[in-house]
Design a protein around this motif. Structure first.
Motif, short mmCIF file in Angstrom:
data_model
loop_
_atom_site.label_atom_id
_atom_site.label_comp_id
_atom_site.label_asym_id
_atom_site.label_seq_id
_atom_site.Cartn_x
_atom_site.Cartn_y
_atom_site.Cartn_z
N LYS A 192 0.83 -1.20 0.00
CA LYS A 192 0.00 0.00 0.00
C LYS A 192 0.87 1.26 0.00
N ARG A 193 0.30 2.34 -0.54
CA ARG A 193 1.02 3.62 -0.60
C ARG A 193 0.63 4.45 0.62
N ILE A 194 1.63 5.07 1.27
CA ILE A 194 1.36 5.96 2.40
C ILE A 194 1.93 7.34 2.07
N ASP A 195 1.11 8.36 2.20
CA ASP A 195 1.61 9.73 2.02
C ASP A 195 2.40 10.12 3.26
N ILE A 196 3.56 10.71 3.05
CA ILE A 196 4.48 10.92 4.17
C ILE A 196 5.35 12.15 3.92
N ASP A 197 5.79 12.83 4.96
CA ASP A 197 6.66 14.00 4.79
C ASP A 197 8.14 13.66 4.93
N ALA A 198 8.42 12.61 5.72
CA ALA A 198 9.85 12.28 5.95
C ALA A 198 9.99 10.82 6.35
N ILE A 199 11.18 10.29 6.08
CA ILE A 199 11.50 8.92 6.48
C ILE A 199 12.84 8.95 7.21
N PHE A 200 12.83 8.48 8.43
CA PHE A 200 14.07 8.40 9.24
C PHE A 200 14.53 6.94 9.23
N ILE A 201 15.78 6.73 8.83
CA ILE A 201 16.27 5.37 8.65
C ILE A 201 17.22 4.99 9.78
N GLU A 202 16.87 3.95 10.49
CA GLU A 202 17.67 3.46 11.64
C GLU A 202 17.75 1.94 11.56
N ILE A 203 18.42 1.44 10.50
CA ILE A 203 18.42 0.00 10.26
C ILE A 203 19.79 -0.62 10.53
N GLY A 204 20.53 0.00 11.41
CA GLY A 204 21.80 -0.61 11.79
C GLY A 204 22.99 0.18 11.30
N LEU A 205 24.14 -0.28 11.71
CA LEU A 205 25.38 0.45 11.45
C LEU A 205 26.43 -0.48 10.87
N LEU A 206 27.35 0.10 10.12
CA LEU A 206 28.45 -0.68 9.51
C LEU A 206 29.78 -0.11 9.99
N PRO A 207 30.75 -0.97 10.29
CA PRO A 207 32.03 -0.47 10.81
C PRO A 207 32.83 0.31 9.76
N ASN A 208 33.47 1.39 10.21
CA ASN A 208 34.33 2.20 9.33
C ASN A 208 35.74 1.62 9.31
N SER A 209 35.86 0.42 8.80
CA SER A 209 37.16 -0.25 8.88
C SER A 209 37.96 -0.19 7.58
N ALA A 210 37.44 0.54 6.58
CA ALA A 210 38.12 0.56 5.27
C ALA A 210 39.61 0.93 5.35
N PRO A 211 40.02 1.91 6.18
CA PRO A 211 41.45 2.27 6.17
C PRO A 211 42.38 1.13 6.61
N VAL A 212 41.85 0.11 7.27
CA VAL A 212 42.74 -0.99 7.71
C VAL A 212 42.37 -2.33 7.07
N ASN A 268 43.13 -3.76 4.38
CA ASN A 268 44.23 -4.52 3.78
C ASN A 268 45.35 -4.81 4.76
N LEU A 269 45.13 -4.43 6.03
CA LEU A 269 46.21 -4.56 7.01
C LEU A 269 45.88 -5.56 8.12
N VAL A 270 44.69 -5.46 8.70
CA VAL A 270 44.37 -6.30 9.87
C VAL A 270 43.26 -7.29 9.55
N GLU A 271 43.13 -8.25 10.46
CA GLU A 271 42.08 -9.25 10.31
C GLU A 271 40.74 -8.64 10.73
N LEU A 272 39.74 -8.80 9.85
CA LEU A 272 38.38 -8.33 10.14
C LEU A 272 37.47 -9.54 10.28
#
Ligand SMILES: Cc1cc2nc3c(=O)[nH]c(=O)nc-3n(C[C@H](O)[C@H](O)[C@H](O)COP(=O)(O)OP(=O)(O)OC[C@H]3O[C@@H](n4cnc5c(N)ncnc54)[C@H](O)[C@@H]3O)c2cc1C
Length: 329
Positions: free
Chosen positions: A246-266, A268-272
């Motif tokens: 179904k379609r819902i008319d809406i003004d905004a959508i707040f997304i809180e579906i989890g987080l991802l680690p910012n591990s890109a700088p390492v 190629n260096l450490v075990e993830l």
């Protein structure tokens, strides 16, 4: 909340001295959330020659409003707590490079090179890596197009824009319910949409949110498309049991579906691990000698300020021990 006798001035820390490029630091701390700031205080008290390399001060704490579970404060405004952390760090006059992300960290012999996005390189004998996490994106048609035009990942920043409006929050954990509290404060009509059947947030948050009259709970549903011309106007929502849309008319959508680690700088260096988190042992040691990690970016569970601060302290003491044992200081 005001604290008598304490001047909470967040602007001054940005003006502190920049790290020197031609110096070999004993410790480079990457990030400046609670893990990093706690590490910095412990390291500075050991008189370690250190520098901080970060995008911002405060990290994810900048995205929330009230903190009610940091020991010693029954309720404190998140910005005030960040300011207190900053004040403490600032008192040691630690040089900091602020605003430029770290791109990559490499190790050669016993030395680390930390490469920034703008080409600057800093050298260190040890690194404490504390880059935290970032929001997981909603990958549906329209999900990218309307970011900043009705799609938000930060209720602290954007809730005031939607006073008396109709909003959807996607997610079922603590962040989704904290977002709901921010939107309750601006009298929004809220639909909370969760992919799962269970709501995973803490009971105390659930009870507080459920008291609000203008909130509706839709479990076992998913957003499959976001629509609008110049901004979010509606979305298509699907019942995962029946397949009904179904379609819902809406003004905004707040997304809180989890987080991802910012591990890109390492990466190629450490075990993830499989989630991309930096694997650490109980002394915050990574798979690379001299590289320590703490806080939300690591494999340590329960992502919380007090845990990050504790782990940061531990990482600094561990790094100090490493420097002393290897006769590097
Ligand atoms: C909406 C919301 C509400 C929350 N409410 C609470 C609460 O009530 N109580 C609680 O205990 N916890 C709460 N949390 C969780 C808490 O904010 C985190 O657990 C905590 O901030 C993690 O600290 P950290 O230092 O590990 O990482 P972060 O706080 O994420 O800090 C990471 C730091 O690294 C920097 N950084 C990232 N990438 C780079 C890069 N490439 N180069 C240089 N620097 C980089 C960032 O700028 C930042 O300074 C909440 C989180 C959210 C999202």
């Amino acid at each position: 909340m005001e604290f008598p006798g304490i001047i909470l001035d967040t602007s001054t820390i940005i003006q502190i001295q920049k790290p020197a490029r031609n110096i070999l630091y004993d410790m480079l701390i990457v990030g400046a959330g609670p893990a990093a700031m706690s590490a910095a205080v412990y390291a500075a008290r050991k008189m370690i020659n250190l520098a901080i390399l970060t995008i911002d001060f405060g990290g994810l704490m900048n995205e929330t409003t009230e903190i009610e579970n940091y020991l010693g404060f029954q309720n404190i405004n998140a910005r005030d707590l960040v300011s207190r952390f900053e004040e403490h760090v600032k008192s040691f006059e630690i040089p900091a490079n602020y605003g430029v992300p770290v791109k990559e960290i490499k190790k050669k012999d016993d030395f680390f090179s930390v490469f920034l996005e703008d080409g600057t390189v800093y050298s260190g004998r040890t690194v404490i890596f504390t880059t935290g996490e970032r929001h997981r994106e909603l990958r549906v048609p329209g999900g990218r197009d309307f970011v900043g035009k009705g799609i938000s990942y930060c209720a602290t920043c954007d809730a005031p824009l939607f006073r008396d409006k109709k909003v959807i929050i996607i997610g079922g954990g603590n962040s989704a319910f904290t977002t709901a509290l921010d939107l309750i404060r601006v009298n929004a009509e809220i639909i909370l949409v969760n992919l799962m059947k269970e709501w995973q947030a803490d009971e105390i948050l659930k009870q507080r949110v459920k008291k609000y009259e203008k909130i509706h709970f839709l479990d076992n549903h998913e957003i499959i498309r976001i629509e609008g011309k110049d901004k979010v106007e509606s979305c298509i929502i699907k019942n995962r049991d029946t397949g009904e849309e179904k379609r819902i008319d809406i003004d905004a959508i707040f997304i809180e579906i989890g987080l991802l680690p910012n591990s890109a700088p390492v990466k190629n260096l450490v075990e993830l691990n499989e989630e991309g988190e930096v694997i650490v042992d109980c002394l915050c040691r990574t798979s690379v000698r001299g590289l320590f990690s703490a806080g939300d970016v690591t494999s340590v569970p329960y992502k919380q300020i007090i845990i990050s601060a504790g782990e940061g302290a531990k990482a600094a003491l561990s790094a100090y021990d490493y420097l002393v044992r290897t006769s590097l200081i």
